[in-house]
Design a protein around this motif. Structure first.
Motif, PDB file in Angstrom:
ATOM      1  N   ASP A   1       0.789  -1.237   0.000  1.00 42.43           N
ATOM      2  CA  ASP A   1       0.000   0.000   0.000  1.00 42.43           C
ATOM      3  C   ASP A   1       0.819   1.284   0.000  1.00 42.43           C
ATOM      4  O   ASP A   1       0.245   2.376   0.099  1.00 42.43           O
ATOM      5  N   TRP A   2       2.162   1.183  -0.142  1.00 41.14           N
ATOM      6  CA  TRP A   2       2.974   2.380  -0.001  1.00 41.14           C
ATOM      7  C   TRP A   2       3.973   2.545  -1.131  1.00 41.14           C
ATOM      8  O   TRP A   2       4.469   1.568  -1.697  1.00 41.14           O
ATOM      9  N   PHE A   3       4.234   3.823  -1.465  1.00 41.29           N
ATOM     10  CA  PHE A   3       5.349   4.203  -2.331  1.00 41.29           C
ATOM     11  C   PHE A   3       6.502   4.662  -1.458  1.00 41.29           C
ATOM     12  O   PHE A   3       6.306   5.060  -0.299  1.00 41.29           O
ATOM     13  N   VAL A   4       7.709   4.659  -2.028  1.00 44.00           N
ATOM     14  CA  VAL A   4       8.869   5.192  -1.326  1.00 44.00           C
ATOM     15  C   VAL A   4       9.768   5.903  -2.325  1.00 44.00           C
ATOM     16  O   VAL A   4       9.864   5.491  -3.481  1.00 44.00           O
ATOM     17  N   PHE A   5      10.396   6.994  -1.894  1.00 48.45           N
ATOM     18  CA  PHE A   5      11.401   7.662  -2.733  1.00 48.45           C
ATOM     19  C   PHE A   5      12.375   8.416  -1.857  1.00 48.45           C
ATOM     20  O   PHE A   5      12.074   8.747  -0.693  1.00 48.45           O
ATOM     21  N   ALA A   6      13.560   8.657  -2.403  1.00 46.44           N
ATOM     22  CA  ALA A   6      14.585   9.393  -1.678  1.00 46.44           C
ATOM     23  C   ALA A   6      14.230  10.870  -1.677  1.00 46.44           C
ATOM     24  O   ALA A   6      14.009  11.466  -2.734  1.00 46.44           O
ATOM     25  N   ARG A   7      14.179  11.469  -0.523  1.00 48.04           N
ATOM     26  CA  ARG A   7      13.800  12.869  -0.388  1.00 48.04           C
ATOM     27  C   ARG A   7      15.006  13.764  -0.689  1.00 48.04           C
ATOM     28  O   ARG A   7      16.072  13.595  -0.103  1.00 48.04           O
ATOM     29  N   PRO A   8      14.865  14.714  -1.608  1.00 48.43           N
ATOM     30  CA  PRO A   8      15.975  15.644  -1.874  1.00 48.43           C
ATOM     31  C   PRO A   8      16.214  16.565  -0.676  1.00 48.43           C
ATOM     32  O   PRO A   8      15.265  17.004  -0.018  1.00 48.43           O
ATOM     33  N   ALA A   9      17.468  16.849  -0.406  1.00 46.46           N
ATOM     34  CA  ALA A   9      17.794  17.830   0.619  1.00 46.46           C
ATOM     35  C   ALA A   9      17.487  19.220   0.070  1.00 46.46           C
ATOM     36  O   ALA A   9      17.774  19.509  -1.093  1.00 46.46           O
ATOM     37  N   GLY A  10      16.913  20.073   0.865  1.00 44.37           N
ATOM     38  CA  GLY A  10      16.608  21.420   0.390  1.00 44.37           C
ATOM     39  C   GLY A  10      15.416  22.017   1.090  1.00 44.37           C
ATOM     40  O   GLY A  10      15.003  21.572   2.165  1.00 44.37           O
ATOM     41  N   LYS A  11      14.839  23.032   0.452  1.00 40.15           N
ATOM     42  CA  LYS A  11      13.761  23.815   1.042  1.00 40.15           C
ATOM     43  C   LYS A  11      12.414  23.357   0.495  1.00 40.15           C
ATOM     44  O   LYS A  11      12.152  23.471  -0.703  1.00 40.15           O
TER      45      LYS A  11
ATOM     46  N   VAL B   1      10.106   7.285  -8.073  1.00 40.84           N
ATOM     47  CA  VAL B   1       9.195   6.753  -7.062  1.00 40.84           C
ATOM     48  C   VAL B   1       9.077   5.248  -7.261  1.00 40.84           C
ATOM     49  O   VAL B   1       8.930   4.761  -8.385  1.00 40.84           O
ATOM     50  N   TYR B   2       9.127   4.501  -6.152  1.00 39.17           N
ATOM     51  CA  TYR B   2       9.110   3.042  -6.206  1.00 39.17           C
ATOM     52  C   TYR B   2       7.971   2.482  -5.360  1.00 39.17           C
ATOM     53  O   TYR B   2       7.573   3.084  -4.355  1.00 39.17           O
ATOM     54  N   ASN B   3       7.474   1.298  -5.773  1.00 39.78           N
ATOM     55  CA  ASN B   3       6.638   0.523  -4.873  1.00 39.78           C
ATOM     56  C   ASN B   3       7.506   0.083  -3.700  1.00 39.78           C
ATOM     57  O   ASN B   3       8.663  -0.306  -3.894  1.00 39.78           O
ATOM     58  N   CYS B   4       6.958   0.120  -2.491  1.00 37.17           N
ATOM     59  CA  CYS B   4       7.779  -0.129  -1.308  1.00 37.17           C
ATOM     60  C   CYS B   4       7.882  -1.620  -0.986  1.00 37.17           C
ATOM     61  O   CYS B   4       7.630  -2.059   0.136  1.00 37.17           O
TER      62      CYS B   4
END
Length: 412
Positions: free
Chosen positions: A108-118, A229-232
């Motif tokens: 039931d979830w997606f996952v992705f690497a969060r960019p550093a920033g504002k 974005v990936y399936n988790c």
């Protein structure tokens, strides 16, 4: 140890009701959808039945002034100063921090690497583009290739000048790029009541069509880019965690596939970090150093309670009236505290007591107190962190359980 004991979903002593609130959020979404459908049916029925009746004489009504919560983005863009900052600050969907592993993480979830920033909103309308930070202040005012995002010689392809689009982004300083993590509105079509699964599909199919992902130019000052974005499942989580990306990572973001875009804190979006995917796992002070004691920011209430930014808020303590008067504090002030050696104490999964030591007022630019999940994630990071192996073990265990009844069907 028996073989079936080797892999089991990660569990820890209860310190929150995050899973229960995830389920309640999804239930509220479903109920809101049913209410909207019922309203539409009643409206259609009323309109059909009224066609033969005489029209009533309309009574003059005074038009009430719009409250800040009821404004749309075009009206809100006319607000100034603190009113503008407060309105825009309320519009972002803010992920909670992961303090327990969600059920059905792989399904039931997606996952992705969060960019550093504002973190910011990007709004394109009336031939210009504006980005606003989480506290509502303006980051950039610029032309872009987004719909109605620039006054060009030939803007016929950009749609009506009155239309607007809203993207949820993170501005990455190193490559001067807006990484788009969600789509809130596209050419005046709101996606707030659409699932994350649909929003991500719409985002990936629409953004590139505009040329917003092209290199900067005269009418397009900053480049926009999508994040992978990936399936988790195990492969997706591993790819997000270890895979190469063109930006500096600042943890992982998890989105429930069925979640709508909810403003404020939501348990249907989660952020998680460790030392391998983020430079800053434990919060630092204004000098960039990790303090010896965890620091938290809480909001002072009328009755002296010190609460988080959650809805409903979680109370961490209370200030004495004499102390409030002596230090000239007021309701609504954001105050910084250190958690002393007494730590945080829980009874039946609920916070009972916090050893708080007053440090002073928070930075003026700050718009909100800490959320409960952030305080707890930071507390866990110092004492008993939730690790990537725990997430992978939970996915593996759930996958093994899900595969058992399907073994026969999978043959051939």
């Amino acid at each position: 140890m028996a073989p079936h004991d080797l892999r089991r979903p990660f569990k820890r002593a209860a310190i929150s009701d995050q899973q229960r609130r995830r389920e309640l959020s999804l239930q509220r979404q479903a109920q809101n959808r049913r209410d909207a459908q019922h309203h539409a049916r009643c409206l259609a029925s009323s309109l059909l039945n009224l066609h033969s009746e005489p029209e009533p004489t309309p009574e003059p009504e005074s038009e009430p002034a719009d409250s800040p919560k009821e404004l749309d983005v075009r009206q809100a863009s006319k607000l100034k100063g603190s009113e503008a900052r407060k309105w825009f600050a309320r519009q972002l969907m803010l992920p909670e921090w992961m303090i327990d592993v969600p059920d059905q993480l792989a399904q039931d979830w997606f996952v992705f690497a969060r960019p550093a920033g504002k973190r910011c909103f990007v709004v394109s309308s009336n031939g210009t583009t504006v980005s606003r930070l989480r506290n509502g202040s303006i980051l950039h005012h610029f032309p872009s290739a987004l719909p109605s995002g620039a006054r060009t010689r030939d803007s016929s392809g950009s749609g009506s000048g009155q239309s607007y689009s809203i993207l949820d982004c993170i501005f990455h300083e190193l490559d001067q790029t807006y990484y788009v993590i969600d789509m809130v509105c596209w050419r005046e079509y709101s996606l707030c009541d659409c699932t994350a699964e649909f929003r991500f599909f719409w985002l990936s199919s629409k953004l590139a069509e505009t040329g917003a992902c092209d290199p900067p130019s005269t009418y397009h000052r900053y480049r926009f880019s999508l994040v992978p974005v990936y399936n988790c499942d195990q492969a997706g989580l591993s790819a997000a965690y270890t895979g190469a990306v063109p930006y500096v990572k600042d943890g992982l973001l998890f989105y429930n596939k069925h979640a709508h875009y909810q403003t404020g804190n939501t348990p249907l979006a989660l952020v998680w970090k460790d030392e391998n995917c983020s430079q800053y796992v434990i919060d630092t002070d204004n000098k960039g150093q990790v303090p010896s004691q965890q620091q938290v920011v809480l909001e002072l209430q009328d009755n002296g309670n010190l609460s988080t930014s959650d809805d409903p808020p979680v109370v961490f303590g209370c200030l004495d009236g004499a102390f409030i008067e002596q230090t000239e504090l007021h309701s609504g002030n954001l105050l910084r505290f250190a958690i002393g050696d007494g730590g945080l104490n829980f009874v039946d999964g609920k916070l009972e007591k916090a050893d708080l030591h007053y440090l002073g007022k928070s930075n003026r630019a700050r718009a909100f107190a800490d959320s409960y999940s952030k305080v707890m994630f930071q507390y866990m990071a110092r004492h008993s962190p939730l690790r990537i192996d725990d997430l992978l073990a939970s996915i593996s265990s759930l996958s093994d359980q899900g595969n058992k009844p399907s073994d026969v069907e999978m043959v051939g």
